[in-house]
Design a protein around this motif. Structure first.
Motif, mmCIF file in Angstrom:
data_model
loop_
_atom_site.group_PDB
_atom_site.id
_atom_site.type_symbol
_atom_site.label_atom_id
_atom_site.label_comp_id
_atom_site.label_asym_id
_atom_site.label_seq_id
_atom_site.Cartn_x
_atom_site.Cartn_y
_atom_site.Cartn_z
ATOM 1 N N ARG A 174 -15.729 -1.128 0.068
ATOM 2 C CA ARG A 174 -15.289 -2.258 0.888
ATOM 3 C C ARG A 174 -16.449 -2.784 1.718
ATOM 4 O O ARG A 174 -16.647 -3.982 1.836
ATOM 5 C CB ARG A 174 -14.148 -1.817 1.806
ATOM 6 C CG ARG A 174 -13.667 -2.878 2.766
ATOM 7 C CD ARG A 174 -12.480 -2.393 3.582
ATOM 8 N NE ARG A 174 -12.730 -1.213 4.358
ATOM 9 C CZ ARG A 174 -13.259 -1.212 5.571
ATOM 10 N NH1 ARG A 174 -13.597 -2.321 6.146
ATOM 11 N NH2 ARG A 174 -13.435 -0.083 6.212
ATOM 12 N N LEU B 83 -11.683 8.696 0.263
ATOM 13 C CA LEU B 83 -11.539 7.644 1.276
ATOM 14 C C LEU B 83 -12.898 7.064 1.652
ATOM 15 O O LEU B 83 -13.035 5.850 1.850
ATOM 16 C CB LEU B 83 -10.803 8.178 2.502
ATOM 17 C CG LEU B 83 -9.324 8.509 2.277
ATOM 18 C CD1 LEU B 83 -8.729 9.186 3.505
ATOM 19 C CD2 LEU B 83 -8.529 7.267 1.900
ATOM 20 N N LEU C 178 -8.044 3.658 -5.316
ATOM 21 C CA LEU C 178 -8.195 3.304 -3.906
ATOM 22 C C LEU C 178 -9.228 2.215 -3.667
ATOM 23 O O LEU C 178 -9.226 1.577 -2.626
ATOM 24 C CB LEU C 178 -8.561 4.546 -3.077
ATOM 25 C CG LEU C 178 -7.481 5.605 -2.969
ATOM 26 C CD1 LEU C 178 -8.008 6.803 -2.189
ATOM 27 C CD2 LEU C 178 -6.222 5.056 -2.326
ATOM 28 N N SER D 134 -6.046 -3.141 -2.841
ATOM 29 C CA SER D 134 -6.055 -2.025 -1.912
ATOM 30 C C SER D 134 -7.131 -2.216 -0.846
ATOM 31 O O SER D 134 -6.946 -1.860 0.309
ATOM 32 C CB SER D 134 -6.289 -0.737 -2.699
ATOM 33 O OG SER D 134 -6.300 0.372 -1.868
ATOM 34 N N ARG E 250 -6.645 -2.012 3.092
ATOM 35 C CA ARG E 250 -7.360 -0.996 3.860
ATOM 36 C C ARG E 250 -8.185 -1.621 4.967
ATOM 37 O O ARG E 250 -8.336 -1.049 6.028
ATOM 38 C CB ARG E 250 -8.212 -0.130 2.934
ATOM 39 C CG ARG E 250 -7.438 1.080 2.487
ATOM 40 C CD ARG E 250 -8.322 2.132 1.895
ATOM 41 N NE ARG E 250 -9.378 1.612 1.069
ATOM 42 C CZ ARG E 250 -9.213 1.130 -0.158
ATOM 43 N NH1 ARG E 250 -8.037 1.106 -0.683
ATOM 44 N NH2 ARG E 250 -10.225 0.678 -0.846
ATOM 45 N N ASN F 154 -13.993 3.175 1.207
ATOM 46 C CA ASN F 154 -14.514 2.403 2.339
ATOM 47 C C ASN F 154 -15.941 1.928 2.092
ATOM 48 O O ASN F 154 -16.309 0.832 2.499
ATOM 49 C CB ASN F 154 -14.441 3.217 3.631
ATOM 50 C CG ASN F 154 -13.023 3.332 4.112
ATOM 51 O OD1 ASN F 154 -12.221 2.417 3.942
ATOM 52 N ND2 ASN F 154 -12.691 4.464 4.693
ATOM 53 N N PHE G 212 -7.350 -0.072 8.604
ATOM 54 C CA PHE G 212 -8.357 0.605 9.414
ATOM 55 C C PHE G 212 -8.670 -0.186 10.679
ATOM 56 O O PHE G 212 -8.898 0.392 11.734
ATOM 57 C CB PHE G 212 -9.621 0.901 8.603
ATOM 58 C CG PHE G 212 -9.437 2.072 7.680
ATOM 59 C CD1 PHE G 212 -9.311 3.351 8.176
ATOM 60 C CD2 PHE G 212 -9.356 1.882 6.311
ATOM 61 C CE1 PHE G 212 -9.116 4.430 7.333
ATOM 62 C CE2 PHE G 212 -9.157 2.950 5.459
ATOM 63 C CZ PHE G 212 -9.036 4.224 5.966
ATOM 64 N N LEU H 68 0.871 -1.169 0.000
ATOM 65 C CA LEU H 68 0.000 0.000 0.000
ATOM 66 C C LEU H 68 0.910 1.222 0.000
ATOM 67 O O LEU H 68 0.986 1.959 0.973
ATOM 68 C CB LEU H 68 -0.922 -0.013 1.231
ATOM 69 C CG LEU H 68 -2.048 1.004 1.248
ATOM 70 C CD1 LEU H 68 -3.027 0.756 0.105
ATOM 71 C CD2 LEU H 68 -2.787 0.975 2.560
ATOM 72 N N LEU I 175 -1.234 5.296 8.420
ATOM 73 C CA LEU I 175 -2.507 5.809 7.915
ATOM 74 C C LEU I 175 -2.478 7.337 7.834
ATOM 75 O O LEU I 175 -2.908 7.923 6.839
ATOM 76 C CB LEU I 175 -3.660 5.337 8.806
ATOM 77 C CG LEU I 175 -5.063 5.710 8.377
ATOM 78 C CD1 LEU I 175 -5.369 5.179 6.992
ATOM 79 C CD2 LEU I 175 -6.071 5.178 9.378
#
Length: 189
Positions: free
Chosen positions: A164, A157, A91, A96, A100, A161, A104, A61, A117
């Motif tokens: 994800r 971001l 991203l 990735s 992530r 997220n 996180f 990353l 981060l």
């Protein structure tokens, strides 16, 4: 078997296991087993378990640089340039996403991960600010450029997220238009 292959297999196994079970819940013996290497070899390459995690973050990353998006900025088109930066950073790519998930999750309990981060976010803001500055055709106050970059990075971001987590995706085109309007350019049609 080449040394590089073993090291790579260790990192691959660690990445997969850390993403599924978390760093603290994954013993190095399980990483070695999944990588099909002796446990001692894990410690040969990574003397401390945290070194495995930090190496994943540093090598897989990487922190983006201004050079990584230099070709996507279009003078006179801040909104389009921001969208191009977003696409070029990728991203929300699968690889990735796995990292992530790890970063996180682990940032709350491991200061080294939290520092990585913060550094990643700072580099994204710097890169976005530079792209925005190159895209506008007039002088914009540094503070306004920084605020626009911070706003767009927050949305990038959030977008990554949300992908994800499977949530609703923020409107990247709208965010780029808002930032472009803030620096005094018309929004794209």
């Amino acid at each position: 078997m080449p040394t590089h292959d073993r090291r790579t297999r260790i990192l691959d196994a660690a990445e997969e296991l850390f993403a599924v079970d978390g760093f603290d819940a994954t013993p190095t013996a399980r990483v070695a087993e999944a990588a099909e290497v002796p446990k001692g070899l894990v410690f040969y390459y990574f003397p401390h378990k945290i070194d495995l995690l930090l190496t994943l973050l540093k090598e897989r990353l990487p922190t983006p640089t201004k050079e990584s998006v230099a070709d996507v900025v279009r003078r006179g088109d801040p909104a389009g340039s921001l969208l191009a930066v977003h696409r070029s950073l990728g991203l929300e790519d699968h690889d990735s996403l796995v990292l992530r998930t790890i970063i996180f999750r682990e940032s709350g309990t491991h200061p080294e991960v939290r520092d990585h981060l913060r550094q990643l976010r700072r580099s994204l803001v710097d890169l976005t600010e530079s792209a925005l500055d190159q895209a506008v055709e007039w002088t914009v106050a540094k503070k306004l450029l920084r605020q626009g970059a911070e706003t767009f990075v927050a949305v990038m971001l959030d977008h990554a997220n949300a992908r994800r987590a499977g949530g609703a995706l923020p409107d990247m085109k709208g965010a780029a238009a808002v930032v472009a309007l803030a620096v005094g350019t018309p929004a794209p049609a």
